[in-house]
Design a protein around this motif. Sequence first.
Motif, PDB file in Angstrom:
ATOM      1  N   MET A   1     -51.221 -29.668  25.300  1.00  0.00           N
ATOM      2  CA  MET A   1     -52.013 -28.473  25.058  1.00  0.00           C
ATOM      3  C   MET A   1     -51.047 -27.333  24.706  1.00  0.00           C
ATOM      4  O   MET A   1     -50.055 -27.134  25.381  1.00  0.00           O
ATOM      5  N   THR A   2     -51.393 -26.590  23.672  1.00  0.00           N
ATOM      6  CA  THR A   2     -50.550 -25.476  23.242  1.00  0.00           C
ATOM      7  C   THR A   2     -50.727 -24.279  24.169  1.00  0.00           C
ATOM      8  O   THR A   2     -51.666 -24.217  24.970  1.00  0.00           O
ATOM      9  N   THR A   3     -49.828 -23.317  24.015  1.00  0.00           N
ATOM     10  CA  THR A   3     -49.907 -22.095  24.818  1.00  0.00           C
ATOM     11  C   THR A   3     -51.227 -21.375  24.579  1.00  0.00           C
ATOM     12  O   THR A   3     -51.862 -20.882  25.523  1.00  0.00           O
ATOM     13  N   LYS A   4     -51.656 -21.311  23.330  1.00  0.00           N
ATOM     14  CA  LYS A   4     -52.921 -20.634  23.012  1.00  0.00           C
ATOM     15  C   LYS A   4     -54.103 -21.377  23.623  1.00  0.00           C
ATOM     16  O   LYS A   4     -55.032 -20.751  24.148  1.00  0.00           O
ATOM     17  N   GLN A   5     -54.088 -22.693  23.571  1.00  0.00           N
ATOM     18  CA  GLN A   5     -55.156 -23.464  24.193  1.00  0.00           C
ATOM     19  C   GLN A   5     -55.189 -23.216  25.703  1.00  0.00           C
ATOM     20  O   GLN A   5     -56.264 -23.061  26.284  1.00  0.00           O
ATOM     21  N   MET A   6     -54.018 -23.180  26.322  1.00  0.00           N
ATOM     22  CA  MET A   6     -53.957 -22.922  27.766  1.00  0.00           C
ATOM     23  C   MET A   6     -54.466 -21.521  28.089  1.00  0.00           C
ATOM     24  O   MET A   6     -55.141 -21.318  29.106  1.00  0.00           O
ATOM     25  N   GLU A   7     -54.173 -20.559  27.218  1.00  0.00           N
ATOM     26  CA  GLU A   7     -54.651 -19.196  27.446  1.00  0.00           C
ATOM     27  C   GLU A   7     -56.178 -19.140  27.414  1.00  0.00           C
ATOM     28  O   GLU A   7     -56.809 -18.492  28.259  1.00  0.00           O
ATOM     29  N   ILE A   8     -56.765 -19.826  26.457  1.00  0.00           N
ATOM     30  CA  ILE A   8     -58.232 -19.889  26.372  1.00  0.00           C
ATOM     31  C   ILE A   8     -58.802 -20.557  27.617  1.00  0.00           C
ATOM     32  O   ILE A   8     -59.736 -20.048  28.250  1.00  0.00           O
ATOM     33  N   MET A   9     -58.235 -21.705  27.981  1.00  0.00           N
ATOM     34  CA  MET A   9     -58.741 -22.432  29.140  1.00  0.00           C
ATOM     35  C   MET A   9     -58.574 -21.634  30.425  1.00  0.00           C
ATOM     36  O   MET A   9     -59.489 -21.611  31.256  1.00  0.00           O
ATOM     37  N   ASN A  10     -57.449 -20.974  30.597  1.00  0.00           N
ATOM     38  CA  ASN A  10     -57.238 -20.165  31.799  1.00  0.00           C
ATOM     39  C   ASN A  10     -58.278 -19.057  31.902  1.00  0.00           C
ATOM     40  O   ASN A  10     -58.819 -18.785  32.979  1.00  0.00           O
ATOM     41  N   PHE A  11     -58.555 -18.409  30.781  1.00  0.00           N
ATOM     42  CA  PHE A  11     -59.563 -17.350  30.750  1.00  0.00           C
ATOM     43  C   PHE A  11     -60.928 -17.910  31.156  1.00  0.00           C
ATOM     44  O   PHE A  11     -61.612 -17.346  32.018  1.00  0.00           O
ATOM     45  N   LEU A  12     -61.323 -19.014  30.538  1.00  0.00           N
ATOM     46  CA  LEU A  12     -62.641 -19.594  30.827  1.00  0.00           C
ATOM     47  C   LEU A  12     -62.705 -20.161  32.239  1.00  0.00           C
ATOM     48  O   LEU A  12     -63.748 -20.061  32.899  1.00  0.00           O
ATOM     49  N   GLN A  13     -61.598 -20.743  32.710  1.00  0.00           N
ATOM     50  CA  GLN A  13     -61.570 -21.246  34.086  1.00  0.00           C
ATOM     51  C   GLN A  13     -61.834 -20.106  35.064  1.00  0.00           C
ATOM     52  O   GLN A  13     -62.649 -20.242  35.980  1.00  0.00           O
ATOM     53  N   GLU A  14     -61.127 -19.001  34.860  1.00  0.00           N
ATOM     54  CA  GLU A  14     -61.242 -17.871  35.779  1.00  0.00           C
ATOM     55  C   GLU A  14     -62.608 -17.206  35.717  1.00  0.00           C
ATOM     56  O   GLU A  14     -63.211 -16.887  36.741  1.00  0.00           O
ATOM     57  N   ARG A  15     -63.110 -16.992  34.509  1.00  0.00           N
ATOM     58  CA  ARG A  15     -64.339 -16.196  34.330  1.00  0.00           C
ATOM     59  C   ARG A  15     -65.623 -17.013  34.477  1.00  0.00           C
ATOM     60  O   ARG A  15     -66.644 -16.457  34.903  1.00  0.00           O
ATOM     61  N   VAL A  16     -65.590 -18.307  34.099  1.00  0.00           N
ATOM     62  CA  VAL A  16     -66.831 -19.088  34.067  1.00  0.00           C
ATOM     63  C   VAL A  16     -66.756 -20.349  34.934  1.00  0.00           C
ATOM     64  O   VAL A  16     -67.576 -20.533  35.836  1.00  0.00           O
ATOM     65  N   PHE A  17     -65.780 -21.204  34.669  1.00  0.00           N
ATOM     66  CA  PHE A  17     -65.806 -22.534  35.261  1.00  0.00           C
ATOM     67  C   PHE A  17     -65.560 -22.559  36.766  1.00  0.00           C
ATOM     68  O   PHE A  17     -66.340 -23.145  37.514  1.00  0.00           O
ATOM     69  N   GLU A  18     -64.472 -21.954  37.216  1.00  0.00           N
ATOM     70  CA  GLU A  18     -64.125 -22.020  38.648  1.00  0.00           C
ATOM     71  C   GLU A  18     -65.183 -21.384  39.545  1.00  0.00           C
ATOM     72  O   GLU A  18     -65.496 -21.951  40.597  1.00  0.00           O
ATOM     73  N   PRO A  19     -65.748 -20.225  39.166  1.00  0.00           N
ATOM     74  CA  PRO A  19     -66.805 -19.678  40.033  1.00  0.00           C
ATOM     75  C   PRO A  19     -67.978 -20.648  40.229  1.00  0.00           C
ATOM     76  O   PRO A  19     -68.595 -20.657  41.293  1.00  0.00           O
ATOM     77  N   ILE A  20     -68.248 -21.458  39.238  1.00  0.00           N
ATOM     78  CA  ILE A  20     -69.331 -22.440  39.366  1.00  0.00           C
ATOM     79  C   ILE A  20     -68.859 -23.652  40.155  1.00  0.00           C
ATOM     80  O   ILE A  20     -69.532 -24.109  41.079  1.00  0.00           O
ATOM     81  N   LEU A  21     -67.681 -24.171  39.794  1.00  0.00           N
ATOM     82  CA  LEU A  21     -67.201 -25.404  40.428  1.00  0.00           C
ATOM     83  C   LEU A  21     -66.878 -25.229  41.913  1.00  0.00           C
ATOM     84  O   LEU A  21     -66.919 -26.200  42.667  1.00  0.00           O
ATOM     85  N   THR A  22     -66.575 -24.007  42.325  1.00  0.00           N
ATOM     86  CA  THR A  22     -66.271 -23.768  43.740  1.00  0.00           C
ATOM     87  C   THR A  22     -67.476 -23.223  44.510  1.00  0.00           C
ATOM     88  O   THR A  22     -67.346 -22.824  45.661  1.00  0.00           O
ATOM     89  N   SER A  23     -68.610 -23.218  43.864  1.00  0.00           N
ATOM     90  CA  SER A  23     -69.834 -22.688  44.484  1.00  0.00           C
ATOM     91  C   SER A  23     -70.688 -23.828  45.039  1.00  0.00           C
ATOM     92  O   SER A  23     -70.303 -24.994  45.020  1.00  0.00           O
ATOM     93  N   THR A  24     -71.860 -23.466  45.450  1.00  0.00           N
ATOM     94  CA  THR A  24     -72.832 -24.456  45.933  1.00  0.00           C
ATOM     95  C   THR A  24     -73.764 -24.906  44.818  1.00  0.00           C
ATOM     96  O   THR A  24     -74.862 -25.388  45.078  1.00  0.00           O
ATOM     97  N   ALA A  25     -73.307 -24.776  43.583  1.00  0.00           N
ATOM     98  CA  ALA A  25     -74.116 -25.201  42.431  1.00  0.00           C
ATOM     99  C   ALA A  25     -74.485 -26.672  42.572  1.00  0.00           C
ATOM    100  O   ALA A  25     -73.768 -27.451  43.209  1.00  0.00           O
ATOM    101  N   SER A  26     -75.584 -27.038  41.952  1.00  0.00           N
ATOM    102  CA  SER A  26     -76.029 -28.428  42.000  1.00  0.00           C
ATOM    103  C   SER A  26     -75.008 -29.335  41.315  1.00  0.00           C
ATOM    104  O   SER A  26     -74.207 -28.894  40.482  1.00  0.00           O
TER     105      SER A  26
END
Length: 97
Positions: free
Chosen positions: A1-26
């Motif tokens: 994964m390139t630096t730019k790809q990692m930057e995109i993923m880090n942003f989305l992980q922080e803002r969208v994915f992790e809040p859901i994955l660490t929640s009580t979501a179904s």
Amino acid sequence: MTTKQMEIMNFLQERVFEPILTSTASNQIKQGVRLTITRLENQNDAAGMLKYYWSAIAGKGNAIEFSDKLKDAGYIRFEEIFEEFREKFSDAWLREK
């Protein structure tokens, strides 16, 4: 994964994915998030990741249904961060070395 790809993923992980994955979501919602992550990671480059993101927002069928499930459950979706995403990951950013 390139630096730019990692930057995109880090942003989305922080803002969208992790809040859901660490929640009580179904499990269904968490599974959908993991599938989205996998699809993003399977893109060949940062431009492909950006295209995937914008396609998901413009989406149809399953993308709309999943977005609705996230909204109904009170989670942040791509749609809610699109302005910040657009400013951060612009065409000029993509062209930077």
